[in-house]
Design a protein around this motif. Structure first.
Motif, PDB file in Angstrom:
ATOM      1  N   THR A 131      -9.767   6.635   0.654  1.00 13.38           N
ATOM      2  CA  THR A 131      -9.384   5.519   1.624  1.00 13.38           C
ATOM      3  C   THR A 131      -9.361   6.016   3.339  1.00 13.38           C
ATOM      4  OG1 THR A 131      -6.880   6.129   1.495  1.00 13.38           O
ATOM      5  CG2 THR A 131      -7.684   4.436  -0.049  1.00 13.38           C
ATOM      6  N   GLU A 134       0.273   3.655  -2.050  1.00 15.10           N
ATOM      7  CA  GLU A 134      -0.291   3.604  -0.690  1.00 15.10           C
ATOM      8  C   GLU A 134      -1.824   3.205  -0.708  1.00 15.10           C
ATOM      9  OE1 GLU A 134       1.881   6.013  -1.606  1.00 15.10           O
ATOM     10  OE2 GLU A 134       3.395   5.414  -0.257  1.00 15.10           O
ATOM     11  N   ASN A 135      -2.585   4.017  -1.811  1.00 16.93           N
ATOM     12  CA  ASN A 135      -3.873   3.850  -2.078  1.00 16.93           C
ATOM     13  C   ASN A 135      -4.215   2.514  -2.543  1.00 16.93           C
ATOM     14  OD1 ASN A 135      -4.022   7.137  -3.394  1.00 16.93           O
ATOM     15  ND2 ASN A 135      -4.545   6.577  -1.362  1.00 16.93           N
ATOM     16  N   GLU A 145      -2.356  -0.276  -2.065  1.00 14.86           N
ATOM     17  CA  GLU A 145      -2.227  -1.099  -1.047  1.00 14.86           C
ATOM     18  C   GLU A 145      -3.440  -1.257  -0.098  1.00 14.86           C
ATOM     19  OE1 GLU A 145       1.516  -0.411   0.893  1.00 14.86           O
ATOM     20  OE2 GLU A 145       2.754  -0.476  -1.075  1.00 14.86           O
ATOM     21  N   ASP A 146      -4.021   0.062   0.376  1.00 15.32           N
ATOM     22  CA  ASP A 146      -5.094   0.212   1.235  1.00 15.32           C
ATOM     23  C   ASP A 146      -6.130  -0.569   0.602  1.00 15.32           C
ATOM     24  OD1 ASP A 146      -3.456   1.468   3.210  1.00 15.32           O
ATOM     25  OD2 ASP A 146      -4.209   3.597   2.537  1.00 15.32           O
ATOM     26  N   LEU A 151      -6.325  -2.787  -1.612  1.00 12.36           N
ATOM     27  CA  LEU A 151      -6.110  -4.324  -1.757  1.00 12.36           C
ATOM     28  C   LEU A 151      -6.402  -5.028  -0.149  1.00 12.36           C
ATOM     29  CD1 LEU A 151      -2.861  -4.537  -4.231  1.00 12.36           C
ATOM     30  CD2 LEU A 151      -5.307  -5.206  -4.512  1.00 12.36           C
ATOM     31  N   ALA A 152      -6.048  -4.226   0.560  1.00 18.70           N
ATOM     32  CA  ALA A 152      -6.386  -4.784   2.024  1.00 18.70           C
ATOM     33  C   ALA A 152      -7.684  -4.889   2.347  1.00 18.70           C
ATOM     34  CB  ALA A 152      -5.471  -3.734   2.919  1.00 18.70           C
ATOM     35  N   MET A 153      -8.424  -3.775   1.859  1.00 19.44           N
ATOM     36  CA  MET A 153      -9.843  -3.542   2.175  1.00 19.44           C
ATOM     37  C   MET A 153     -10.696  -4.538   1.184  1.00 19.44           C
ATOM     38  SD  MET A 153     -10.580   0.298   2.122  1.00 19.44           S
ATOM     39  CE  MET A 153      -9.247   1.446   2.341  1.00 19.44           C
ATOM     40  N   LYS A 177     -11.663 -10.877  -1.719  1.00 18.01           N
ATOM     41  CA  LYS A 177     -10.478 -11.549  -2.543  1.00 18.01           C
ATOM     42  C   LYS A 177     -11.128 -11.659  -3.734  1.00 18.01           C
ATOM     43  CE  LYS A 177      -8.026 -15.735  -2.363  1.00 18.01           C
ATOM     44  NZ  LYS A 177      -7.716 -17.100  -1.477  1.00 18.01           N
ATOM     45  N   ARG A 180     -10.229  -8.100  -5.845  1.00 23.73           N
ATOM     46  CA  ARG A 180      -8.817  -7.595  -6.056  1.00 23.73           C
ATOM     47  C   ARG A 180      -8.350  -7.208  -7.239  1.00 23.73           C
ATOM     48  NH1 ARG A 180      -6.882 -11.450  -1.065  1.00 23.73           N
ATOM     49  NH2 ARG A 180      -7.590 -10.057   0.555  1.00 23.73           N
TER      50      ARG A 180
END
Length: 155
Positions: A40, A89-90, A92-93, A95-97, A100, A103
């Motif tokens: 990430t 954390e990975n 979450e990162d 999913l943010a990247m 849609k 996901r």
């Protein structure tokens, strides 16, 4: 053919270990998976596998000489069927990247391991315990392989 990407922060410890172990598992069980790993972060881009991971992979007769850290790219979310993060954390990162529509591909590595569903694979860069990482990754291999087989059957 199912394509799997393992992801951790730097792509020098956990995710290349998962890549090597799953590639070997796939070959031994004739799963025909395409397996890769990524980071990430950009911190370790271009660096080889960390010595502790390299030692584990050598012990398992897995060649890591071709493994170099790379950061996840937008096209990875299109190319891979499964994108599996080593910790929250990975995930979450990722999913943010992720776009849609991709996901649903993002998962936590231990989510399928009974009793460990919400746990992370600890980063041996910090813990120094590469065997712990190895054992947790090994615990997940057959469970992920079963999920990949089930997906192939429904396609």
């Amino acid at each position: 053919m199912t394509k799997v990407l393992f992801v951790c922060l730097g792509n020098i410890c956990r995710s290349p270990m998962a890549e090597g172990l799953m590639r070997q598992y796939s070959e031994e069980h004739q799963l025909g998976l395409i397996v890769d790993s990524a980071a990430t972060s950009r911190w370790e881009v271009g660096n080889p596998v960390y010595p502790g991971t390299k030692q584990i992979l050598q012990r398992e007769n897995i060649d890591s000489s071709h493994m170099f850290s790379r950061q996840i790219k937008p096209e990875d979310f299109e190319m891979f069927d499964w994108i599996i993060g080593m910790d929250h954390e990975n995930v979450e990162d990722l999913l943010a990247m992720a776009p849609k529509q991709a996901r649903h591909k993002v998962h936590l590595y231990l989510e399928g391991v009974p009793g460990k569903e919400n746990q992370k694979v600890p980063d041996p860069w910090y813990t120094g315990n590469f065997d712990q990482t190895y054992h947790l990754l090994q615990a997940g291999l057959p469970l992920w392989a079963e999920k990949f087989k089930m997906e192939t059957k429904t396609d």
